[in-house]
Design an enzyme around this catalytic site. Sequence first.
Site, short mmCIF file in Angstrom:
data_model
loop_
_atom_site.label_atom_id
_atom_site.label_comp_id
_atom_site.label_asym_id
_atom_site.label_seq_id
_atom_site.Cartn_x
_atom_site.Cartn_y
_atom_site.Cartn_z
N THR A 244 0.85 -1.19 0.00
CA THR A 244 0.00 0.00 0.00
C THR A 244 0.88 1.24 0.00
O THR A 244 1.92 1.28 0.64
CB THR A 244 -0.94 0.00 1.21
OG1 THR A 244 -0.17 -0.10 2.42
CG2 THR A 244 -1.92 -1.16 1.15
N ARG A 245 0.41 2.30 -0.71
CA ARG A 245 1.22 3.50 -0.89
C ARG A 245 0.41 4.77 -0.59
O ARG A 245 0.55 5.79 -1.26
CB ARG A 245 1.79 3.55 -2.29
CG ARG A 245 2.57 2.31 -2.70
CD ARG A 245 3.30 2.54 -4.02
NE ARG A 245 4.40 3.50 -3.85
CZ ARG A 245 5.02 4.08 -4.88
NH1 ARG A 245 4.66 3.82 -6.12
NH2 ARG A 245 6.00 4.95 -4.65
N GLU A 247 -1.91 7.71 -0.67
CA GLU A 247 -2.68 8.34 -1.74
C GLU A 247 -2.32 7.83 -3.12
O GLU A 247 -3.04 8.05 -4.10
CB GLU A 247 -2.51 9.87 -1.69
CG GLU A 247 -1.16 10.39 -2.12
CD GLU A 247 -0.09 10.31 -1.04
OE1 GLU A 247 1.05 10.74 -1.31
OE2 GLU A 247 -0.40 9.83 0.07
N LYS A 248 -1.19 7.10 -3.23
CA LYS A 248 -0.78 6.53 -4.52
C LYS A 248 -1.45 5.19 -4.80
O LYS A 248 -1.21 4.59 -5.85
CB LYS A 248 0.74 6.36 -4.56
CG LYS A 248 1.51 7.67 -4.45
CD LYS A 248 3.00 7.41 -4.42
CE LYS A 248 3.78 8.71 -4.25
NZ LYS A 248 5.26 8.46 -4.16
N GLY A 249 -2.26 4.71 -3.89
CA GLY A 249 -2.95 3.45 -4.10
C GLY A 249 -2.14 2.26 -3.63
O GLY A 249 -1.59 2.27 -2.53
N ASP A 277 -5.08 -2.52 7.63
CA ASP A 277 -5.84 -3.70 8.05
C ASP A 277 -7.01 -3.96 7.12
O ASP A 277 -7.28 -5.10 6.73
CB ASP A 277 -6.37 -3.52 9.47
CG ASP A 277 -5.30 -3.15 10.47
OD1 ASP A 277 -4.12 -3.50 10.24
OD2 ASP A 277 -5.64 -2.52 11.50
#
Length: 327
Positions: A244-245, A247-249, A277
Amino acid sequence: MSDAPLICIGNAIVDVISKADDAFLEEQDLVKGSMRLIDADEATSLYRKMGPGQESSGGSGANTAAGIAALGGAVHFIDRVAEDQLGEVFGHDIRSAGVTFTTPPSSSGLPTARCLICVTPDAQRTMSTFLGTSAELSEADVDYDAVAAAPLTYLEGYLWDAPDARAAMVKARDTARAAGRRVSFTLSDTFCVERHHDDFRELASGGVDLLFANEAELKALHKTDDFDAAATAQRGACEISVVTRSEKGAVVLTKDDYIEVPAQLTGRIVDTTGAGDLFAAGFLAGIQDDRPLRDCAVLGTVAAGEVISHFGARPQTDLKALAAKLL
Protein backbone atom coordinates in the site's frame (compact mmCIF):
# COMPACT_ATOMS: atom_id res chain seq x y z
CA MET A 1 -17.77 -16.50 -1.80
CA SER A 2 -16.33 -19.70 -0.32
CA ASP A 3 -17.89 -21.05 2.88
CA ALA A 4 -14.53 -22.27 4.23
CA PRO A 5 -13.39 -19.77 6.89
CA LEU A 6 -10.10 -17.96 6.69
CA ILE A 7 -8.07 -17.84 9.93
CA CYS A 8 -6.76 -14.53 11.32
CA ILE A 9 -4.32 -14.64 14.23
CA GLY A 10 -3.53 -11.28 15.82
CA ASN A 11 -3.80 -9.05 18.86
CA ALA A 12 -7.23 -8.68 20.48
CA ILE A 13 -7.18 -5.00 21.45
CA VAL A 14 -9.65 -2.32 22.45
CA ASP A 15 -8.68 1.05 20.96
CA VAL A 16 -9.04 4.35 22.78
CA ILE A 17 -8.94 7.09 20.13
CA SER A 18 -8.43 10.75 21.00
CA LYS A 19 -7.69 13.93 19.05
CA ALA A 20 -4.29 15.51 19.73
CA ASP A 21 -1.95 18.10 18.23
CA ASP A 22 1.72 17.85 17.35
CA ALA A 23 2.68 19.68 20.55
CA PHE A 24 1.06 16.95 22.65
CA LEU A 25 2.99 14.27 20.78
CA GLU A 26 6.25 16.13 21.43
CA GLU A 27 5.42 16.57 25.11
CA GLN A 28 4.81 12.83 25.46
CA ASP A 29 7.85 11.91 23.36
CA LEU A 30 5.66 10.20 20.77
CA VAL A 31 6.80 9.73 17.16
CA LYS A 32 3.99 10.73 14.82
CA GLY A 33 2.57 7.87 12.77
CA SER A 34 4.38 5.17 14.73
CA MET A 35 3.40 2.37 17.09
CA ARG A 36 5.25 1.64 20.34
CA LEU A 37 4.74 -0.94 23.06
CA ILE A 38 4.17 0.36 26.57
CA ASP A 39 3.72 -1.20 30.00
CA ALA A 40 0.75 -0.92 32.35
CA ASP A 41 2.08 2.16 34.18
CA GLU A 42 2.75 4.02 30.92
CA ALA A 43 -0.71 3.11 29.68
CA THR A 44 -2.30 4.55 32.82
CA SER A 45 -0.21 7.74 32.69
CA LEU A 46 -0.82 8.45 28.99
CA TYR A 47 -4.53 7.70 29.25
CA ARG A 48 -4.88 10.32 31.99
CA LYS A 49 -3.19 12.96 29.82
CA MET A 50 -5.15 12.28 26.63
CA GLY A 51 -8.25 14.22 25.71
CA PRO A 52 -11.75 12.71 25.59
CA GLY A 53 -11.55 9.29 23.98
CA GLN A 54 -13.71 7.03 21.87
CA GLU A 55 -13.49 3.32 22.66
CA SER A 56 -13.81 0.75 19.89
CA SER A 57 -12.56 -2.77 19.39
CA GLY A 58 -9.39 -2.98 17.33
CA GLY A 59 -6.21 -4.94 16.85
CA SER A 60 -4.73 -5.25 13.37
CA GLY A 61 -5.67 -8.87 12.64
CA ALA A 62 -9.06 -8.44 14.29
CA ASN A 63 -9.80 -5.39 12.11
CA THR A 64 -8.88 -7.44 9.06
CA ALA A 65 -11.18 -10.25 10.19
CA ALA A 66 -14.06 -7.79 10.69
CA GLY A 67 -13.47 -6.35 7.22
CA ILE A 68 -13.49 -9.79 5.60
CA ALA A 69 -16.80 -10.53 7.31
CA ALA A 70 -18.22 -7.17 6.20
CA LEU A 71 -17.47 -8.17 2.60
CA GLY A 72 -19.32 -11.45 3.06
CA GLY A 73 -16.37 -13.70 3.83
CA ALA A 74 -16.23 -16.48 6.41
CA VAL A 75 -13.50 -15.84 8.96
CA HIS A 76 -12.32 -17.14 12.34
CA PHE A 77 -10.22 -14.90 14.65
CA ILE A 78 -7.78 -16.27 17.25
CA ASP A 79 -6.27 -14.43 20.24
CA ARG A 80 -6.74 -13.92 23.98
CA VAL A 81 -8.83 -11.50 26.04
CA ALA A 82 -9.21 -11.37 29.81
CA GLU A 83 -12.28 -11.85 31.97
CA ASP A 84 -12.78 -8.10 32.28
CA GLN A 85 -14.97 -5.34 30.85
CA LEU A 86 -12.79 -4.65 27.82
CA GLY A 87 -12.62 -8.38 27.13
CA GLU A 88 -16.40 -8.51 27.05
CA VAL A 89 -16.49 -5.48 24.76
CA PHE A 90 -14.01 -7.04 22.35
CA GLY A 91 -15.79 -10.40 22.27
CA HIS A 92 -19.17 -8.79 21.67
CA ASP A 93 -17.87 -6.53 18.91
CA ILE A 94 -15.95 -9.16 16.95
CA ARG A 95 -18.83 -11.65 17.06
CA SER A 96 -21.42 -9.02 16.15
CA ALA A 97 -19.27 -8.22 13.10
CA GLY A 98 -19.87 -11.78 11.90
CA VAL A 99 -16.49 -13.22 12.91
CA THR A 100 -16.15 -16.56 14.70
CA PHE A 101 -14.27 -16.03 17.98
CA THR A 102 -14.14 -18.99 20.37
CA THR A 103 -10.92 -18.56 22.39
CA PRO A 104 -11.88 -18.83 26.10
CA PRO A 105 -11.17 -15.72 28.25
CA SER A 106 -7.86 -15.81 30.10
CA SER A 107 -7.71 -15.80 33.90
CA SER A 108 -3.93 -15.21 34.08
CA GLY A 109 -4.32 -11.84 35.80
CA LEU A 110 -3.19 -9.66 32.90
CA PRO A 111 -5.97 -7.43 31.51
CA THR A 112 -7.27 -7.21 27.97
CA ALA A 113 -4.94 -5.31 25.63
CA ARG A 114 -5.61 -1.68 24.84
CA CYS A 115 -4.17 0.76 22.30
CA LEU A 116 -4.09 4.49 23.03
CA ILE A 117 -4.33 6.29 19.69
CA CYS A 118 -3.65 9.99 19.22
CA VAL A 119 -5.06 11.35 15.95
CA THR A 120 -3.60 14.66 14.76
CA PRO A 121 -5.43 17.15 12.46
CA ASP A 122 -3.62 15.67 9.42
CA ALA A 123 -5.39 12.33 10.20
CA GLN A 124 -2.14 10.59 11.18
CA ARG A 125 -2.47 8.11 14.05
CA THR A 126 0.17 7.58 16.71
CA MET A 127 -0.31 4.42 18.75
CA SER A 128 0.86 3.37 22.20
CA THR A 129 -0.07 -0.24 22.87
CA PHE A 130 -0.25 -2.22 26.10
CA LEU A 131 -0.57 -5.84 24.98
CA GLY A 132 -1.82 -7.30 28.26
CA THR A 133 -2.99 -10.89 27.98
CA SER A 134 -2.93 -10.75 24.17
CA ALA A 135 0.84 -11.21 24.28
CA GLU A 136 0.33 -14.46 26.21
CA LEU A 137 -1.09 -16.20 23.12
CA SER A 138 0.44 -19.67 22.93
CA GLU A 139 0.09 -22.87 20.96
CA ALA A 140 -2.57 -24.03 23.43
CA ASP A 141 -4.87 -21.21 22.27
CA VAL A 142 -4.75 -22.10 18.56
CA ASP A 143 -7.08 -24.60 16.91
CA TYR A 144 -4.58 -26.21 14.54
CA ASP A 145 -7.21 -28.49 13.04
CA ALA A 146 -9.06 -25.34 11.93
CA VAL A 147 -5.79 -23.94 10.55
CA ALA A 148 -5.20 -27.10 8.53
CA ALA A 149 -8.71 -26.86 7.09
CA ALA A 150 -8.62 -23.12 6.30
CA PRO A 151 -7.79 -22.11 2.72
CA LEU A 152 -5.62 -19.30 4.10
CA THR A 153 -4.22 -18.26 7.48
CA TYR A 154 -3.37 -14.60 8.06
CA LEU A 155 -0.69 -13.73 10.63
CA GLU A 156 -0.09 -10.34 12.24
CA GLY A 157 3.47 -9.06 12.53
CA TYR A 158 2.72 -7.12 15.69
CA LEU A 159 2.45 -10.44 17.56
CA TRP A 160 6.00 -11.48 16.61
CA ASP A 161 7.45 -9.67 19.63
CA ALA A 162 6.07 -12.21 22.13
CA PRO A 163 8.05 -15.52 22.03
CA ASP A 164 5.07 -17.79 22.79
CA ALA A 165 2.87 -16.00 20.27
CA ARG A 166 5.65 -16.22 17.69
CA ALA A 167 5.96 -19.96 18.28
CA ALA A 168 2.19 -20.35 17.93
CA MET A 169 2.22 -18.50 14.61
CA VAL A 170 5.20 -20.45 13.28
CA LYS A 171 3.37 -23.67 14.10
CA ALA A 172 0.26 -22.30 12.39
CA ARG A 173 2.33 -21.47 9.32
CA ASP A 174 3.89 -24.92 9.24
CA THR A 175 0.54 -26.64 9.86
CA ALA A 176 -1.15 -24.74 7.04
CA ARG A 177 1.61 -25.36 4.53
CA ALA A 178 1.83 -29.05 5.42
CA ALA A 179 -1.88 -29.25 4.58
CA GLY A 180 -1.33 -27.51 1.25
CA ARG A 181 -2.92 -24.26 2.43
CA ARG A 182 -1.80 -20.67 1.90
CA VAL A 183 -0.30 -18.41 4.57
CA SER A 184 -0.32 -14.63 4.59
CA PHE A 185 1.75 -12.29 6.78
CA THR A 186 1.63 -8.55 7.37
CA LEU A 187 4.78 -6.64 8.33
CA SER A 188 2.54 -4.40 10.50
CA ASP A 189 4.94 -1.50 11.19
CA THR A 190 8.48 -0.31 10.46
CA PHE A 191 9.03 -0.72 14.21
CA CYS A 192 8.35 -4.45 13.82
CA VAL A 193 10.51 -4.73 10.69
CA GLU A 194 13.47 -3.13 12.42
CA ARG A 195 13.16 -5.29 15.54
CA HIS A 196 12.75 -8.55 13.65
CA HIS A 197 14.43 -7.78 10.36
CA ASP A 198 16.07 -11.16 9.71
CA ASP A 199 12.94 -13.14 10.60
CA PHE A 200 10.75 -10.91 8.45
CA ARG A 201 13.13 -11.13 5.49
CA GLU A 202 12.96 -14.92 5.74
CA LEU A 203 9.16 -14.83 5.82
CA ALA A 204 9.04 -12.39 2.91
CA SER A 205 11.41 -14.58 0.88
CA GLY A 206 9.10 -17.53 0.48
CA GLY A 207 8.37 -18.26 4.13
CA VAL A 208 4.77 -17.24 3.44
CA ASP A 209 2.65 -17.15 0.28
CA LEU A 210 1.16 -13.64 0.54
CA LEU A 211 2.96 -10.66 2.04
CA PHE A 212 1.33 -7.35 3.02
CA ALA A 213 3.38 -4.21 3.61
CA ASN A 214 3.14 -0.47 3.25
CA GLU A 215 5.77 1.48 1.34
CA ALA A 216 7.80 2.42 4.42
CA GLU A 217 7.80 -1.16 5.71
CA LEU A 218 8.92 -2.58 2.38
CA LYS A 219 11.78 -0.09 2.15
CA ALA A 220 12.81 -0.92 5.71
CA LEU A 221 12.68 -4.63 4.88
CA HIS A 222 15.08 -4.17 1.96
CA LYS A 223 17.12 -1.41 3.62
CA THR A 224 16.65 1.16 0.89
CA ASP A 225 15.08 4.61 0.55
CA ASP A 226 14.05 3.87 -3.03
CA PHE A 227 10.62 2.30 -3.51
CA ASP A 228 11.36 0.96 -6.98
CA ALA A 229 14.48 -0.79 -5.66
CA ALA A 230 12.50 -2.31 -2.80
CA ALA A 231 9.72 -3.45 -5.13
CA THR A 232 12.24 -5.01 -7.52
CA ALA A 233 13.91 -6.86 -4.64
CA GLN A 234 10.56 -8.18 -3.37
CA ARG A 235 9.03 -9.10 -6.72
CA GLY A 236 8.84 -12.87 -6.97
CA ALA A 237 10.29 -13.39 -3.48
CA CYS A 238 6.98 -14.98 -2.49
CA GLU A 239 3.89 -15.84 -4.52
CA ILE A 240 2.16 -12.48 -4.01
CA SER A 241 3.42 -9.29 -2.35
CA VAL A 242 1.00 -6.41 -1.86
CA VAL A 243 2.23 -2.91 -1.03
CA THR A 244 0.00 0.00 0.00
CA ARG A 245 1.22 3.50 -0.89
CA SER A 246 -1.31 5.84 0.82
CA GLU A 247 -2.68 8.34 -1.74
CA LYS A 248 -0.78 6.53 -4.52
CA GLY A 249 -2.95 3.45 -4.10
CA ALA A 250 -1.39 0.00 -4.05
CA VAL A 251 0.91 -2.29 -6.00
CA VAL A 252 0.62 -6.07 -6.37
CA LEU A 253 3.88 -7.86 -7.11
CA THR A 254 4.25 -11.37 -8.47
CA LYS A 255 7.02 -13.03 -10.46
CA ASP A 256 5.24 -12.14 -13.70
CA ASP A 257 3.05 -9.12 -12.84
CA TYR A 258 3.32 -5.57 -11.53
CA ILE A 259 -0.24 -4.36 -10.94
CA GLU A 260 -0.98 -0.80 -9.84
CA VAL A 261 -4.38 0.37 -8.60
CA PRO A 262 -5.39 3.90 -7.50
CA ALA A 263 -6.64 4.84 -4.05
CA GLN A 264 -10.41 4.93 -3.54
CA LEU A 265 -11.68 7.66 -1.21
CA THR A 266 -15.28 7.64 -0.02
CA GLY A 267 -15.05 11.02 1.72
CA ARG A 268 -12.73 13.30 3.65
CA ILE A 269 -9.76 11.63 5.34
CA VAL A 270 -10.50 11.69 9.07
CA ASP A 271 -8.40 8.96 10.68
CA THR A 272 -5.95 6.58 9.00
CA THR A 273 -6.21 4.00 11.81
CA GLY A 274 -6.88 0.59 10.30
CA ALA A 275 -6.27 1.56 6.66
CA GLY A 276 -3.74 -1.22 6.09
CA ASP A 277 -5.84 -3.70 8.05
CA LEU A 278 -8.90 -3.05 5.92
CA PHE A 279 -6.89 -3.09 2.71
CA ALA A 280 -5.76 -6.59 3.67
CA ALA A 281 -9.37 -7.49 4.44
CA GLY A 282 -10.54 -6.46 0.99
CA PHE A 283 -7.67 -8.21 -0.75
CA LEU A 284 -8.17 -11.44 1.20
CA ALA A 285 -11.93 -11.36 0.65
CA GLY A 286 -11.14 -11.21 -3.06
CA ILE A 287 -8.71 -14.12 -2.75
CA GLN A 288 -11.37 -16.10 -0.86
CA ASP A 289 -13.79 -15.39 -3.71
CA ASP A 290 -11.22 -16.43 -6.38
CA ARG A 291 -11.14 -12.96 -7.96
CA PRO A 292 -8.30 -11.74 -10.21
CA LEU A 293 -5.48 -10.01 -8.35
CA ARG A 294 -6.41 -6.58 -9.71
CA ASP A 295 -9.96 -6.97 -8.40
CA CYS A 296 -8.57 -8.11 -5.03
CA ALA A 297 -6.51 -4.92 -4.87
CA VAL A 298 -9.51 -2.78 -5.81
CA LEU A 299 -11.49 -4.40 -2.99
CA GLY A 300 -8.61 -3.52 -0.69
CA THR A 301 -8.63 0.14 -1.72
CA VAL A 302 -12.40 0.32 -1.30
CA ALA A 303 -12.24 -1.06 2.25
CA ALA A 304 -9.28 1.16 3.17
CA GLY A 305 -10.97 4.24 1.67
CA GLU A 306 -14.08 3.64 3.76
CA VAL A 307 -12.29 3.16 7.08
CA ILE A 308 -10.21 6.34 6.81
CA SER A 309 -13.35 8.43 6.33
CA HIS A 310 -14.33 8.12 10.01
CA PHE A 311 -12.89 7.48 13.46
CA GLY A 312 -12.36 3.84 14.35
CA ALA A 313 -10.76 0.91 12.55
CA ARG A 314 -13.88 -1.09 11.67
CA PRO A 315 -16.25 -0.50 8.71
CA GLN A 316 -19.25 1.72 9.36
CA THR A 317 -20.91 1.51 5.95
CA ASP A 318 -21.87 -1.32 3.59
CA LEU A 319 -18.55 -2.44 2.09
CA LYS A 320 -20.26 -4.94 -0.21
CA ALA A 321 -22.36 -2.16 -1.74
CA LEU A 322 -19.31 0.09 -2.17
CA ALA A 323 -17.37 -2.71 -3.83
CA ALA A 324 -20.26 -3.55 -6.14
CA LYS A 325 -20.07 -0.07 -7.67
CA LEU A 326 -16.52 -0.73 -8.87
CA LEU A 327 -16.59 -4.46 -9.58
